[in-house]
Design an enzyme around this catalytic site. Structure first.
Site, PDB file in Angstrom:
ATOM      1  N   SER A  73     -10.381   0.047   6.522  1.00  0.00           N
ATOM      2  CA  SER A  73      -9.715   0.120   5.212  1.00  0.00           C
ATOM      3  C   SER A  73      -9.082  -1.160   4.713  1.00  0.00           C
ATOM      4  O   SER A  73      -8.677  -1.232   3.559  1.00  0.00           O
ATOM      5  CB  SER A  73      -8.642   1.197   5.227  1.00  0.00           C
ATOM      6  OG  SER A  73      -9.242   2.439   5.021  1.00  0.00           O
ATOM      7  N   LYS A 128       0.872  -1.186   0.000  1.00  0.00           N
ATOM      8  CA  LYS A 128       0.000   0.000   0.000  1.00  0.00           C
ATOM      9  C   LYS A 128       0.906   1.233   0.000  1.00  0.00           C
ATOM     10  O   LYS A 128       1.904   1.268   0.743  1.00  0.00           O
ATOM     11  CB  LYS A 128      -0.909  -0.019   1.236  1.00  0.00           C
ATOM     12  CG  LYS A 128      -1.980   1.077   1.231  1.00  0.00           C
ATOM     13  CD  LYS A 128      -2.932   0.945   2.422  1.00  0.00           C
ATOM     14  CE  LYS A 128      -3.984   2.037   2.445  1.00  0.00           C
ATOM     15  NZ  LYS A 128      -4.898   1.954   3.590  1.00  0.00           N
ATOM     16  N   SER A 145      -9.885   2.236   2.368  1.00  0.00           N
ATOM     17  CA  SER A 145      -8.964   2.924   1.495  1.00  0.00           C
ATOM     18  C   SER A 145      -7.935   2.051   0.793  1.00  0.00           C
ATOM     19  O   SER A 145      -7.338   2.479  -0.189  1.00  0.00           O
ATOM     20  CB  SER A 145      -8.218   3.979   2.310  1.00  0.00           C
ATOM     21  OG  SER A 145      -7.405   3.356   3.291  1.00  0.00           O
TER      22      SER A 145
END
Ligand code: GLN
Length: 489
Positions: free
Chosen positions: A165, A66, A141
């Site tokens: 997320s 990420k 997210s």
């Protein structure tokens, strides 16, 4: 997890992953592809294998990082314009641990800028598409990470979970996504969102892979004072919530006591009968009927296997979303104050003096959702409003923590939906922040309480969209929770 060996080279695994990543380029999964760096590492591992030298437990395994984890490979942007151009001088502890075992980062995955969002539409680089329907959101997210695993580009991906997320995009894309107990994995070198709820976790295709990644990355880190002793790998029996370790409670700004570890009430063994709590407050018309159906079916399956279903009433959870959207923006406003155009990444060149430089950089560099949270956060912390908002939210948080503690006296784990809806259309909620926030109603209570939650895939809807459920446990029950997920397959 497929690792490199004498017959399958790390170079082959990495090349395959890079090829797939390019094939799916129009899904906007990656902000950066680490072609040179990944191939170089793969060749080093292959050379070791050839010489018969020892290689790690993740030798040659390609993974997606990420883009809010710091490492010198590529720019760390957190999908925000304001961090473009930022090359990190340090490596996040979690990344260092994965790479020490031979894992190879093939790309930096897209996210909502600074991890603010539930769809990956708030990214400066554009939205990531859902793995099962390109016109729908990936969830967020950590949308890029979830889709990279779901499309089988990589074996696993890293994520951060401040309010859902990891779990929500995992559910939208039919993979496992785990948010551990607060403090289990070091957050050193990860772009901070809300320091009292941020957690590092993973996306995988199996509970076994999740267990392996957890055992590699868990543990205390002198660079992150909120980390817990390594209860995850503690086989002495003290692992699942030993009361002795509670003296080493995470040190968090003023909230330490409310999120201190408690004695976990994990089941004796995964083979023995477990008591699974169902929250009846969540069983209502605001939840998609196909998700409710999937939950019912899983409960029936569990009953057939000899487990017990316990109905829980948890009325205080209805305060979680409101409390979260006060506490988190307050912490966001503080954490984002460091981005001033001087120290990191982008600097606006329109400025005549220093104040204008700060203002223009922040105005041009942040996404609208980042600015909204900075405004709300500073408002709820300002004098005159602090007592009415922040303090009240902190009190609601304590009620929620206590409600879970009471619930875990009646059951070993809790099973709920991850979010009220299946993957929605790109653009559907982007102009309506409140409806976007409502997506988080079932995921944020865990972050406020610091407890672990695992998204487990639970079939498909009639339209072919993945349905996920969330398995929740008491603090430090992480290992037995992941073990129990095998019962839900
Ligand atoms: N969707 C939630 C939010 O927007 C959670 C984000 C996260 O976990 N990083 O705050």
């Amino acid at each position: 997890m497929k690792t490199a060996n004498k017959t399958v080279s790390a170079e082959r695994l990495v090349k395959d992953a890079l090829e797939k990543a390019k094939f799916f380029a129009d899904y906007h999964i990656f902000n950066f592809l680490n072609e040179e760096g990944a191939l170089k590492k793969a060749r080093e591992i292959d050379a070791k294998i050839k010489k018969g030298e020892k290689v790690g437990r993740l030798a040659g395994v390609p993974y997606a990082l990420k883009d809010n984890f710091l490492s010198p490979e590529g720019e760390t942007t957190a999908s925000a314009h304001i961090l473009q151009g930022f090359k990190s001088p340090i490596t996040a502890t979690a990344v260092a641990k994965l790479e020490a075992e031979g894992a190879i980062m093939i790309g930096r995955a897209n996210l909502d800028a600074f991890a603010h969002g539930s769809s990956t539409e708030n990214s400066y680089f554009g939205p990531t598409s859902n793995a099962f329907d390109k016109t729908r959101v990936a969830g967020g997210s950590s949308g890029g990470s979830a889709v990279a695993v779901a499309l089988d580009i990589v074996e696993f991906a890293t994520g951060t979970d401040t309010g859902g997320s990891i779990r929500q995009p995992a559910s939208f894309n039919g993979v496992y996504g785990f948010k551990p107990t607060f403090g289990t994995i070091s957050r050193y070198g990860v772009v901070a969102m809300a320091s009292s709820t941020d957690c590092i976790g993973f996306f995988t295709k199996t509970p076994e892979d999740m267990d392996l990644l957890m055992s590699i990355t868990s543990g205390q880190d002198s660079k992150d004072l909120t980390t817990l002793p390594d209860y995850y790998n503690d086989n002495t029996g003290a692992g699942s919530g030993d009361s002795g370790a509670s003296s080493l409670a995470p040190v968090v700004t003023g909230l330490a006591s409310s999120i201190a570890p408690v004695v976990a009430n994990a089941p004796k063994s995964p083979d023995s009968c477990a008591r699974i709590g169902i929250i009846k407050d969540f069983d209502n018309d605001s939840v998609n009927p196909e998700i409710r159906q999937a939950l019912k079916k899983k409960c029936d399956d569990l009953k057939k296997k000899g487990h017990k279903i316990v109905e829980l009433s948890m009325p205080n959870l209805k305060y979680a979303l409101a409390a979260y959207y006060i506490i988190v923006p307050a912490e966001v406003a503080s954490n984002l104050s460091r981005y001033d155009g001087i120290r990191y990444g982008f600097r606006s060149d329109k400025s005549k003096d220093l104040d204008a430089l700060y203002n223009n950089t922040r105005n041009e560099g942040f996404m609208p959702e980042n600015k909204r949270r900075i405004m709300i956060g500073n408002f709820v912390l300002s004098s005159g409003f602090y007592d009415a908002y922040f303090l009240k939210a902190a009190k609601a948080r304590t009620l929620i923590i206590k409600e879970y503690e009471a619930a875990f006296k009646k059951c070993d784990f809790i099973l709920t939906p991850v979010s009220p809806n299946l993957a929605f259309k790109i653009g559907e909620k982007v102009d309506d922040p409140v409806s976007m926030y409502l997506e988080d109603v079932m995921s944020v209570p865990l972050n406020l309480a610091g407890i672990p939650g695992l998204t487990v895939p639970a079939g498909k809807s009639k339209e072919g969209l993945p349905v996920g459920l969330q398995l929740i446990g008491p603090r430090r029950s992480d290992k037995s929770l992941i073990e129990f997920a095998k019962e839900l397959r």
